[in-house]
Scaffold this motif. Structure first.
Motif, PDB file in Angstrom:
ATOM      1  N   TYR A  57      33.355  39.641  29.042  1.00 36.24           N
ATOM      2  CA  TYR A  57      33.725  38.438  29.918  1.00 36.24           C
ATOM      3  C   TYR A  57      33.456  39.038  31.177  1.00 36.24           C
ATOM      4  N   TYR A  58      33.843  40.093  31.410  1.00 35.32           N
ATOM      5  CA  TYR A  58      33.973  41.063  32.923  1.00 35.32           C
ATOM      6  C   TYR A  58      32.649  40.649  33.264  1.00 35.32           C
ATOM      7  N   ALA A  59      31.423  41.205  32.567  1.00 35.90           N
ATOM      8  CA  ALA A  59      30.169  41.440  32.977  1.00 35.90           C
ATOM      9  C   ALA A  59      29.672  40.058  33.117  1.00 35.90           C
ATOM     10  N   TYR A  68      38.554  39.158  34.890  1.00 37.00           N
ATOM     11  CA  TYR A  68      39.002  39.474  33.388  1.00 37.00           C
ATOM     12  C   TYR A  68      39.678  37.946  32.854  1.00 37.00           C
ATOM     13  N   PRO A  69      39.552  37.962  31.448  1.00 37.20           N
ATOM     14  CA  PRO A  69      40.117  36.726  31.025  1.00 37.20           C
ATOM     15  C   PRO A  69      41.665  36.358  31.429  1.00 37.20           C
ATOM     16  N   PRO A 151      36.099  49.313  34.337  1.00 36.07           N
ATOM     17  CA  PRO A 151      35.042  49.247  34.753  1.00 36.07           C
ATOM     18  C   PRO A 151      34.465  50.532  35.700  1.00 36.07           C
ATOM     19  N   LYS A 152      33.244  50.864  35.533  1.00 35.25           N
ATOM     20  CA  LYS A 152      32.744  51.977  36.252  1.00 35.25           C
ATOM     21  C   LYS A 152      33.065  51.845  37.589  1.00 35.25           C
ATOM     22  N   GLN A 153      33.119  52.943  38.265  1.00 37.20           N
ATOM     23  CA  GLN A 153      33.364  53.027  39.772  1.00 37.20           C
ATOM     24  C   GLN A 153      32.418  52.250  40.433  1.00 37.20           C
ATOM     25  N   GLY A 154      32.690  51.824  41.700  1.00 35.91           N
ATOM     26  CA  GLY A 154      31.734  51.029  42.392  1.00 35.91           C
ATOM     27  C   GLY A 154      31.769  49.515  42.200  1.00 35.91           C
TER      28      GLY A 154
END
Length: 180
Positions: A57-59, A68-69, A151-154
């Motif tokens: 969902y985020y991606a 986010y949902p 999520p990953k950094q950045g």
């Protein structure tokens, strides 16, 4: 002589019943432990399915600011798209509590970042978790097994100014009953 033999037969029968009862009790205990281990495996599977759905969902958020949902139902049908886009095929029940409710981990103004069981039972599994679930080692209850997507950094996360990192929300959500 006949009464003495009857006494030994009676004692033998009592001993046999006691041994049978101990065997049944041991079998019941082993069965209960096996059932709990199976439920733990199911919780790990379902929790990771929710984590994966939240990640997808985020991606799939268009634009530079990821979202986010807002509800678990958003994972069944993404309201941001005109056509049906699913990240889960159904909302699972919590195998530990047997209830259709999950504890939600939310960021205010951002959405649901994870879920957890509402069961306060003590887990049998304390080690040998997969890399995604390493933080579950040594936890005192299933409610502490929190399935978060971070999520990953950045990646820029839309978060209100001054808000804290994800915390376990006190609210929970009820999963609708499946249609037969």
């Amino acid at each position: 002589m006949r009464y003495a033999q009857a006494g030994f037969t009676y004692l033998g029968l009592l001993f046999a019943v006691a041994m049978l009862s101990a065997g049944v009790a041991t079998t019941g205990e082993v069965w209960h432990t096996a059932q709990q281990r199976q439920k733990e495996q199911e919780l790990l599977f379902i929790g990771n399915e929710f984590r994966q759905a939240i990640r997808l969902y985020y991606a799939n958020t268009s634009g530079p600011v990821k979202r986010y949902p807002n509800t678990l139902d958003d994972l069944l049908k993404d309201p941001r798209y005109p056509n049906t886009k699913r990240y889960l095929r159904k909302l699972y029940r919590d195998p530990m509590s047997g209830q259709a409710e999950w504890g939600l981990v939310e960021l205010p103004g951002v959405g649901i970042v994870g879920i957890h069981s509402l069961s306060d039972a003590v887990p049998l599994k304390n080690s040998n978790f997969s890399n995604a679930d390493l933080e579950f080692q040594g936890k005192a209850s299933y409610s502490e097994w929190t399935f978060l997507y971070q999520p990953k950094q950045g990646i820029k996360l839309q978060q209100p100014a001054g808000s804290q990192p994800p915390v376990q929300a006190e609210n929970s959500t009820k999963v609708p009953k499946e249609k037969s």
